[in-house]
Scaffold this motif. Structure first.
Motif: not given
Length: 342
Positions: A170, A193-198, A200-201, A235-236, A239
């Motif tokens: 990335t 930003l998209a990688w940060l979301v991934c 976290t996921f 996941r919710c 989290f």
């Protein structure tokens, strides 16, 4: 009843109740982890404090040189000024200290990783035994934790290697986009930003990896697959419980650090007593976090698989439920021993 569905608040309450009921066991296991944790933290603080002090000396030296160059000092003050420190000496000092630090820190981190993973595995296994209405002993739980250490470590390394490789790719892609045109910087930002979301996921999906491996006696690859499947529709819930607790624990440490700085100054954070005080909350937060992970995992199975006492005992005893078909096409489950009992 342990096998009732829990809300987010009920999950926190269950975890705190388990810790309060067997705090002796969890604190004894945590005590084994705490010693190498404090040793590693003191090493980091020592090298950080030493480096900051050396860099401050270098900055003072540079300031004096600039002041002397532009005539800021009077002749009298110039004659009585302190000896100028050679920047090369400072660089060599930093390099020498870094070499000694890296050797010591590497050894301490190896010990800490081994003990910490085994300790977390032991605490997760103890929670499973308590759910199964058994009386866990801290020594036996640690033995099982060290026995399963390799599986937990390999699974963690697989996840870490995958995330690290993705991070490198990335960064390279974002840098290449920036080199094409500065006007594409927003695209680079969107990629990061998209990688940060991934990330976290993935973290949320695999945060219950240790209890999955320990309770179901799985290997690294099977443990990752099983964890991913269990967390798919939860996941919710994961989290809201584990991330909230992580934020609260980090906030508590930050408040404690602010109190130390207000009383004794910033340098106190790099002293032995300062490091010990900042590490003390881990004696409570780390066991509760591990208990919370295990309670979340067990609650997901209760909700999604109708797990009961029999199923849990079979998992802990190294048995699996195999479906057999009788002549009248009725089905029944028979426990059979696994190849590798825990």
């Amino acid at each position: 009843d342990y096998f009732l569905r829990l809300t987010v608040g009920g999950t926190f309450n269950r975890a705190l109740t388990i810790f309060a009921r067997r705090y002796d066991l969890f604190l004894l296991v945590m005590g084994v982890i705490f010693v190498p944790l404090v040793a590693a933290a003191i090493s980091i603080a020592n090298i950080a404090g030493s480096s900051v002090h050396t860099l401050m000396d270098a900055m003072d030296t540079s300031t004096r040189l600039l002041q002397q160059t532009y005539g800021a000092y009077s002749s009298s003050s110039s004659s009585s000024s302190a000896t100028v420190v050679d920047p090369q000496v400072i660089a060599n000092e930093l390099l020498e200290k870094s070499g000694v630090f890296m050797a010591q820190f590497f050894l301490e981190m190896v010990i800490y990783v081994v003990v910490a993973l085994a300790g977390r595995a032991a605490m997760s296994y103890a929670v499973g035994l308590m759910y199964a209405r058994r009386d866990p002993h801290w020594c036996e739980c640690l033995k099982v934790g060290f026995r399963k250490w390799c599986d937990v470590f390999c699974a963690s390394m697989m996840v870490g290697f995958g995330v690290g490789l993705g991070n490198v790719l990335t960064q390279i892609i974002a840098a290449l986009v920036m080199r094409i045109s500065i006007y594409l910087s927003f695209i680079s930002f969107a990629i990061l930003l998209a990688w940060l979301v991934c990330v976290t996921f993935v973290y949320v999906s695999l945060i219950i990896l240790v209890p999955v491996i320990m309770i179901e006696n799985l290997g690294p690859i099977d443990g990752i697959k099983r964890t991913w499947a269990l967390s798919w529709n939860n996941r919710c819930y994961i989290f809201c419980t584990l991330f909230c607790f992580m934020i609260v624990s980090q906030l508590a440490v930050a408040v404690l650090a602010a109190i130390i700085v207000s009383i004794a100054g910033t340098n106190a954070l790099f002293t032995v007593w300062g490091v010990v005080i900042l590490t003390l909350p881990a004696l409570v937060f780390l066991p509760i976090a591990t208990i919370l992970e295990t309670v979340v995992y067990l609650n997901i199975r209760v909700q999604g698989e109708a797990m009961n006492l029999t199923v849990l005992n079979n998992d802990l005893d190294g048995k699996e439920m195999v479906l057999e078909h009788s002549m009248d096409k009725a089905s029944k489950y028979t426990p059979v021993a696994k190849a590798e009992p825990v």
